[in-house]
Design a protein around this motif. Structure first.
Motif, mmCIF file in Angstrom:
data_model
loop_
_atom_site.group_PDB
_atom_site.id
_atom_site.type_symbol
_atom_site.label_atom_id
_atom_site.label_comp_id
_atom_site.label_asym_id
_atom_site.label_seq_id
_atom_site.Cartn_x
_atom_site.Cartn_y
_atom_site.Cartn_z
ATOM 1 N N GLU A 150 78.066 -32.008 -15.744
ATOM 2 C CA GLU A 150 77.909 -30.942 -16.740
ATOM 3 C C GLU A 150 79.143 -30.861 -17.641
ATOM 4 O O GLU A 150 79.025 -30.702 -18.856
ATOM 5 C CB GLU A 150 77.690 -29.602 -16.032
ATOM 6 N N LYS A 151 80.319 -31.010 -17.047
ATOM 7 C CA LYS A 151 81.545 -30.934 -17.843
ATOM 8 C C LYS A 151 81.631 -32.121 -18.791
ATOM 9 O O LYS A 151 82.073 -31.977 -19.940
ATOM 10 C CB LYS A 151 82.765 -30.893 -16.925
ATOM 11 N N PHE A 152 81.205 -33.273 -18.354
ATOM 12 C CA PHE A 152 81.224 -34.445 -19.228
ATOM 13 C C PHE A 152 80.232 -34.297 -20.372
ATOM 14 O O PHE A 152 80.447 -34.830 -21.455
ATOM 15 C CB PHE A 152 80.952 -35.728 -18.430
ATOM 16 N N ARG A 153 79.149 -33.563 -20.138
ATOM 17 C CA ARG A 153 78.226 -33.285 -21.248
ATOM 18 C C ARG A 153 78.936 -32.463 -22.325
ATOM 19 O O ARG A 153 78.735 -32.680 -23.518
ATOM 20 C CB ARG A 153 77.002 -32.537 -20.731
ATOM 21 N N GLU A 154 79.748 -31.516 -21.900
ATOM 22 C CA GLU A 154 80.509 -30.709 -22.855
ATOM 23 C C GLU A 154 81.501 -31.579 -23.618
ATOM 24 O O GLU A 154 81.692 -31.413 -24.830
ATOM 25 C CB GLU A 154 81.252 -29.592 -22.127
ATOM 26 N N ILE A 155 82.145 -32.500 -22.920
ATOM 27 C CA ILE A 155 83.107 -33.397 -23.562
ATOM 28 C C ILE A 155 82.392 -34.289 -24.566
ATOM 29 O O ILE A 155 82.882 -34.508 -25.680
ATOM 30 C CB ILE A 155 83.853 -34.235 -22.499
ATOM 31 N N ASP A 156 81.219 -34.799 -24.194
ATOM 32 C CA ASP A 156 80.448 -35.640 -25.119
ATOM 33 C C ASP A 156 80.003 -34.843 -26.345
ATOM 34 O O ASP A 156 79.914 -35.390 -27.456
ATOM 35 C CB ASP A 156 79.231 -36.232 -24.406
ATOM 36 N N LYS A 182 74.850 -19.931 -14.203
ATOM 37 C CA LYS A 182 75.272 -21.329 -14.241
ATOM 38 C C LYS A 182 76.739 -21.449 -14.641
ATOM 39 O O LYS A 182 77.509 -22.207 -14.033
ATOM 40 C CB LYS A 182 74.399 -22.111 -15.227
ATOM 41 N N LYS A 183 77.133 -20.692 -15.650
ATOM 42 C CA LYS A 183 78.519 -20.723 -16.115
ATOM 43 C C LYS A 183 79.467 -20.225 -15.026
ATOM 44 O O LYS A 183 80.541 -20.792 -14.814
ATOM 45 C CB LYS A 183 78.667 -19.875 -17.371
ATOM 46 N N LYS A 184 79.061 -19.178 -14.317
ATOM 47 C CA LYS A 184 79.895 -18.619 -13.248
ATOM 48 C C LYS A 184 80.087 -19.639 -12.126
ATOM 49 O O LYS A 184 81.202 -19.830 -11.612
ATOM 50 C CB LYS A 184 79.243 -17.351 -12.689
ATOM 51 N N ILE A 185 79.003 -20.329 -11.752
ATOM 52 C CA ILE A 185 79.094 -21.354 -10.713
ATOM 53 C C ILE A 185 79.996 -22.496 -11.166
ATOM 54 O O ILE A 185 80.854 -22.966 -10.410
ATOM 55 C CB ILE A 185 77.687 -21.885 -10.361
ATOM 56 N N LEU A 186 79.804 -22.941 -12.396
ATOM 57 C CA LEU A 186 80.590 -24.048 -12.948
ATOM 58 C C LEU A 186 82.075 -23.721 -12.946
ATOM 59 O O LEU A 186 82.900 -24.501 -12.452
ATOM 60 C CB LEU A 186 80.111 -24.355 -14.372
#
Length: 205
Positions: free
Chosen positions: A63-69, A15-19
């Motif tokens: 997914e990136k916005f989840r990290e920001i939140d 998942k991280k590689k795809i992201l």
């Protein structure tokens, strides 16, 4: 809590590689010009693996916005309680802009802003259900309850103005040169808005 299995670890690594691969491609080519097939090929994964983790390429941004939140949640939990509402908002903005500048970078944020213009896609930048909006809303309520902010201006309106300041400053950072200080400009912009609000409250007394 049990430790993750080797299969779960491998799944998260995929998942991280795809992201990370997708974000690099979006930055290099633009969101619209990148296909799922390209992401899969560049990340050396499979289309099946992609759809296990993401419903569409736009889900990459979700997914990136989840990290920001998560950053906002961690920050607010450690914020000193003896500050005024204005001081808390300014401290949040300072930490937010430092995080965007140093951890996310211009390329990613430019891609996020461009993707926000795509029709029929979730508007994460302006989503009032996101944690940032809720945090600012609660701080504005706190300022109004203490008499620091004008109670004559609706809480939602002040909240929207502050978050608009944040988005606008980020946009200026993307279009101006290296001399544009993201952290300092955000502080000046929001401080001006807050001071005018406090002045309005003072005049009404």
């Amino acid at each position: 809590m049990s430790s993750p299995t080797s299969r779960q670890i491998k799944s998260q690594q995929t998942k991280k590689k795809i992201l990370e691969t997708a974000l690099k491609l979006f930055s290099a080519k633009g969101f619209n010009d990148v296909t799922v097939d390209e992401i899969v090929e560049a990340s050396k994964t499979s289309k099946g693996a992609f759809y296990v983790h993401f419903k569409s390429k736009y889900e990459i941004f979700i997914e990136k916005f989840r990290e920001i939140d998560e950053f906002y949640a961690n920050f607010i939990s450690s914020m000193p309680g003896d500050l005024t509402a204005s001081e808390k908002i300014l401290l949040l903005a300072k930490s937010q802009m430092t995080y965007f500048r140093d951890d996310l970078g211009k390329d990613l944020m430019r891609t996020v802003y461009v993707s926000a213009l795509i029709p029929n896609q979730p508007k994460s930048l302006s989503d009032t259900d996101r944690l940032l909006f809720k945090i600012i809303h609660s701080l504005v309520e706190e300022g109004q309850a203490s008499g620091e902010f004008s109670a004559d201006i609706p809480t939602n309106e002040i909240t929207m103005l502050i978050t608009r300041c944040m988005r606008g400053t980020l946009y200026d950072w993307l279009i101006f040169g290296e001399d544009f200080d993201l952290v300092e400009e955000a502080q000046k912009f929001i401080k001006t808005l807050l001071l005018e609000n406090i002045a309005a409250q003072t005049k009404s007394l």
